[in-house]
Design a protein around this motif. Structure first.
Motif, mmCIF file in Angstrom:
data_model
loop_
_atom_site.group_PDB
_atom_site.id
_atom_site.type_symbol
_atom_site.label_atom_id
_atom_site.label_comp_id
_atom_site.label_asym_id
_atom_site.label_seq_id
_atom_site.Cartn_x
_atom_site.Cartn_y
_atom_site.Cartn_z
ATOM 1 N N LEU A 1 0.852 -1.151 0.033
ATOM 2 C CA LEU A 1 0.051 0.088 -0.003
ATOM 3 C C LEU A 1 0.942 1.131 -0.037
ATOM 4 O O LEU A 1 1.590 1.448 0.913
ATOM 5 C CB LEU A 1 -1.038 0.135 1.376
ATOM 6 N N ASN A 2 0.856 2.035 -1.028
ATOM 7 C CA ASN A 2 1.553 3.433 -1.171
ATOM 8 C C ASN A 2 0.528 4.458 -0.789
ATOM 9 O O ASN A 2 -0.524 4.561 -1.274
ATOM 10 C CB ASN A 2 2.251 3.433 -2.363
ATOM 11 N N PHE A 3 1.080 5.465 -0.284
ATOM 12 C CA PHE A 3 0.525 6.583 0.506
ATOM 13 C C PHE A 3 1.289 7.823 0.339
ATOM 14 O O PHE A 3 2.421 7.791 0.464
ATOM 15 C CB PHE A 3 0.098 6.428 1.815
ATOM 16 N N ASN A 4 0.645 9.035 -0.078
ATOM 17 C CA ASN A 4 1.463 10.387 0.363
ATOM 18 C C ASN A 4 0.869 10.525 1.806
ATOM 19 O O ASN A 4 0.252 9.710 2.589
ATOM 20 C CB ASN A 4 1.211 11.351 -0.375
ATOM 21 N N TYR A 5 1.839 11.446 2.556
ATOM 22 C CA TYR A 5 1.549 11.796 3.989
ATOM 23 C C TYR A 5 0.033 11.974 4.328
ATOM 24 O O TYR A 5 -0.413 11.353 5.366
ATOM 25 C CB TYR A 5 2.443 12.953 4.475
ATOM 26 N N LYS A 6 -0.621 12.838 3.622
ATOM 27 C CA LYS A 6 -1.857 13.145 3.883
ATOM 28 C C LYS A 6 -2.825 12.087 3.926
ATOM 29 O O LYS A 6 -3.832 11.632 4.772
ATOM 30 C CB LYS A 6 -2.532 14.170 3.012
ATOM 31 N N ASP A 7 -2.767 10.923 2.668
ATOM 32 C CA ASP A 7 -3.738 9.997 2.591
ATOM 33 C C ASP A 7 -3.305 8.837 3.559
ATOM 34 O O ASP A 7 -4.122 8.069 4.090
ATOM 35 C CB ASP A 7 -3.409 9.360 1.388
ATOM 36 N N LEU A 8 -2.121 8.734 3.914
ATOM 37 C CA LEU A 8 -1.708 7.796 5.215
ATOM 38 C C LEU A 8 -2.363 8.445 6.416
ATOM 39 O O LEU A 8 -3.029 7.529 7.291
ATOM 40 C CB LEU A 8 -0.261 7.755 5.323
ATOM 41 N N MET A 9 -2.227 9.505 6.773
ATOM 42 C CA MET A 9 -3.136 10.021 8.110
ATOM 43 C C MET A 9 -4.639 9.814 7.839
ATOM 44 O O MET A 9 -5.070 9.460 8.986
ATOM 45 C CB MET A 9 -2.820 11.452 8.198
ATOM 46 N N ASN A 10 -5.040 9.908 6.652
ATOM 47 C CA ASN A 10 -6.510 9.746 6.551
ATOM 48 C C ASN A 10 -6.737 8.213 6.705
ATOM 49 O O ASN A 10 -7.943 7.645 7.488
ATOM 50 C CB ASN A 10 -6.992 10.062 5.055
ATOM 51 N N PHE A 11 -6.036 7.441 6.179
ATOM 52 C CA PHE A 11 -6.037 5.998 6.388
ATOM 53 C C PHE A 11 -6.082 5.550 8.051
ATOM 54 O O PHE A 11 -6.773 4.809 8.346
ATOM 55 C CB PHE A 11 -5.044 5.031 5.671
ATOM 56 N N ASN A 12 -5.011 6.100 8.637
ATOM 57 C CA ASN A 12 -5.020 5.961 10.037
ATOM 58 C C ASN A 12 -6.262 6.254 10.790
ATOM 59 O O ASN A 12 -6.652 5.554 11.864
ATOM 60 C CB ASN A 12 -3.838 6.654 10.493
ATOM 61 N N GLU A 13 -7.011 7.189 10.288
ATOM 62 C CA GLU A 13 -8.297 7.623 10.834
ATOM 63 C C GLU A 13 -9.358 6.440 11.091
ATOM 64 O O GLU A 13 -10.085 6.264 11.695
ATOM 65 C CB GLU A 13 -9.016 8.820 10.218
ATOM 66 N N ASP A 14 -9.340 5.408 10.051
ATOM 67 C CA ASP A 14 -10.206 4.383 9.995
ATOM 68 C C ASP A 14 -9.680 3.089 10.720
ATOM 69 O O ASP A 14 -10.424 2.204 10.701
ATOM 70 C CB ASP A 14 -10.307 3.951 8.337
ATOM 71 N N ILE A 15 -8.433 3.281 11.387
ATOM 72 C CA ILE A 15 -7.934 2.104 12.264
ATOM 73 C C ILE A 15 -8.220 2.371 13.736
ATOM 74 O O ILE A 15 -7.900 3.482 14.296
ATOM 75 C CB ILE A 15 -6.491 2.006 12.022
ATOM 76 N N SER A 16 -8.835 1.271 14.458
ATOM 77 C CA SER A 16 -8.973 1.593 15.865
ATOM 78 C C SER A 16 -7.590 1.065 16.446
ATOM 79 O O SER A 16 -7.273 2.102 17.472
ATOM 80 C CB SER A 16 -10.106 0.873 16.388
ATOM 81 N N ILE A 17 -7.109 -0.008 16.178
ATOM 82 C CA ILE A 17 -5.812 -0.321 16.891
ATOM 83 C C ILE A 17 -4.990 -1.236 15.844
ATOM 84 O O ILE A 17 -5.532 -1.942 15.068
ATOM 85 C CB ILE A 17 -6.326 -1.619 18.165
ATOM 86 N N TYR A 18 -3.797 -0.770 15.813
ATOM 87 C CA TYR A 18 -2.653 -1.657 15.175
ATOM 88 C C TYR A 18 -2.189 -2.752 15.988
ATOM 89 O O TYR A 18 -1.909 -2.292 17.312
ATOM 90 C CB TYR A 18 -1.495 -0.924 14.885
#
Length: 142
Positions: free
Chosen positions: A64-81
């Motif tokens: 999965l490749n992201f730019n910084y902004k998209d990675l931060m948005n992806f993180n918003e959908d994660i409850s726990i890693y």
């Protein structure tokens, strides 16, 4: 060099999130190319199919490749890693030709790994980046 982050020891859970680490990095450095090489997580909603993402990344080796902004948005959908292996670069996306961890660490600007939801291992050759990360709770240089 390697930075280990255990978080504050006043509580029994790791209280330094990937967002905390990424914010510390991006405050002074512009790493805009990010790649997830391994992920085990729990999503915040049923509308976000983390199991499919895990299958694609972990078993099929689809990075999965992201730019910084998209990675931060992806993180918003994660409850726990539970597990995460993430690399960042200034100028390029991850090159999958590097197969071993040593090659990955050597050929990318930063590698961030969450081990068993317990602590973060961050490897980089950038001393200034290390100095920014060492300010996070429970961080130490190895």
């Amino acid at each position: 060099m390697e930075v280990l982050i255990y978080g504050s020891r006043e509580i029994d859970i790791l209280d330094v999130s990937i967002s905390d680490i990424l914010n510390a990095i991006n405050k002074d450095f512009s790493l805009n190319y990010w790649s997830i090489l391994w992920i085990e997580a729990i999503s915040k909603s049923n509308n976000f199919n983390i199991l499919e993402i895990e299958e694609n990344v972990n078993k099929k080796k689809n990075i999965l490749n992201f730019n910084y902004k998209d990675l931060m948005n992806f993180n918003e959908d994660i409850s726990i890693y539970n597990e995460l292996f993430l690399i960042g670069n200034y100028e390029k996306n991850y090159n999958p030709i590097h197969k071993t961890d040593a090659e990955i660490f050597e050929n990318n600007d930063i590698a961030i790994e969450l081990i068993d939801s317990s602590f973060w291992v961050i490897k980089t050759k950038n001393i200034d980046l290390i100095n920014s990360l060492i300010k996070l709770p429970g961080a130490k240089i190895e």
